[in-house]
Write an enzyme that holds these catalytic residues in place. Sequence first.
Site, PDB file in Angstrom:
ATOM      1  N   SER A  63      57.368  81.125  55.991  1.00  0.00           N
ATOM      2  CA  SER A  63      57.936  81.995  57.027  1.00  0.00           C
ATOM      3  C   SER A  63      57.070  82.190  58.266  1.00  0.00           C
ATOM      4  O   SER A  63      57.575  82.597  59.305  1.00  0.00           O
ATOM      5  CB  SER A  63      58.294  83.362  56.451  1.00  0.00           C
ATOM      6  OG  SER A  63      57.137  84.118  56.195  1.00  0.00           O
ATOM      7  N   LYS A  88      54.088  89.161  58.706  1.00  0.00           N
ATOM      8  CA  LYS A  88      55.014  88.857  59.801  1.00  0.00           C
ATOM      9  C   LYS A  88      54.371  89.257  61.124  1.00  0.00           C
ATOM     10  O   LYS A  88      53.345  89.912  61.176  1.00  0.00           O
ATOM     11  CB  LYS A  88      56.335  89.627  59.639  1.00  0.00           C
ATOM     12  CG  LYS A  88      57.048  89.423  58.324  1.00  0.00           C
ATOM     13  CD  LYS A  88      57.601  88.043  58.154  1.00  0.00           C
ATOM     14  CE  LYS A  88      58.263  87.915  56.782  1.00  0.00           C
ATOM     15  NZ  LYS A  88      58.456  86.567  56.362  1.00  0.00           N
TER      16      LYS A  88
END
Length: 186
Positions: free
Chosen positions: A39, A80
């Site tokens: 990711s 993230k």
Amino acid sequence: MSSKKVDWKEWIRTIIITVAVFLLLRIFIVMPIVVEGPSMEPTLQNSDRLIVEKVSKHFTDIQRFDVIVFHATSTRDYIKRVIGLPGETIAYRNDKLYVNDEFVEEPFLAEAKQHLAEEESYTTDFTLAEDVPGNYETIPEGYVFVLGDNRPDSTDSRRLGLIPIEQVVGQALFTYWPINSWQWIE
């Protein structure tokens, strides 16, 4: 014979102090983490090991584009990039980020986007108000909006919703393993 006892006492004391210092550093200041999944590619690769610092969140505000680690569930932490801050609106149109209706450049995506065909989008269109769980008009105080750098393959705020700042563990500083990909995280 008594000198040997003193030597052992010194060794035991040194070991105890070393373990205590290590635990204090690990609990309060820095922690290692392993990246799981794609990711955050191309910035971070699956299985990269990195150091997360846990102190600055108590003294400074999280900034746009900081790479953070947060508690996603009771058993998993995610890594993230912060895209939206409290008081802001977030939207993606035509593969471009808009914060409060103003275009914001994302230079860290340039490498990933260069491999796309002209008509392809790296990040699908969405708005905070219509497409993100919670349907907020603006990001409320105490929350941030996060995205993975690998936009086509990331479980992030588009699915998880806004992330409470209290769930942020810390900011990623640098990768240390594999050694040939050591880097400061920007």
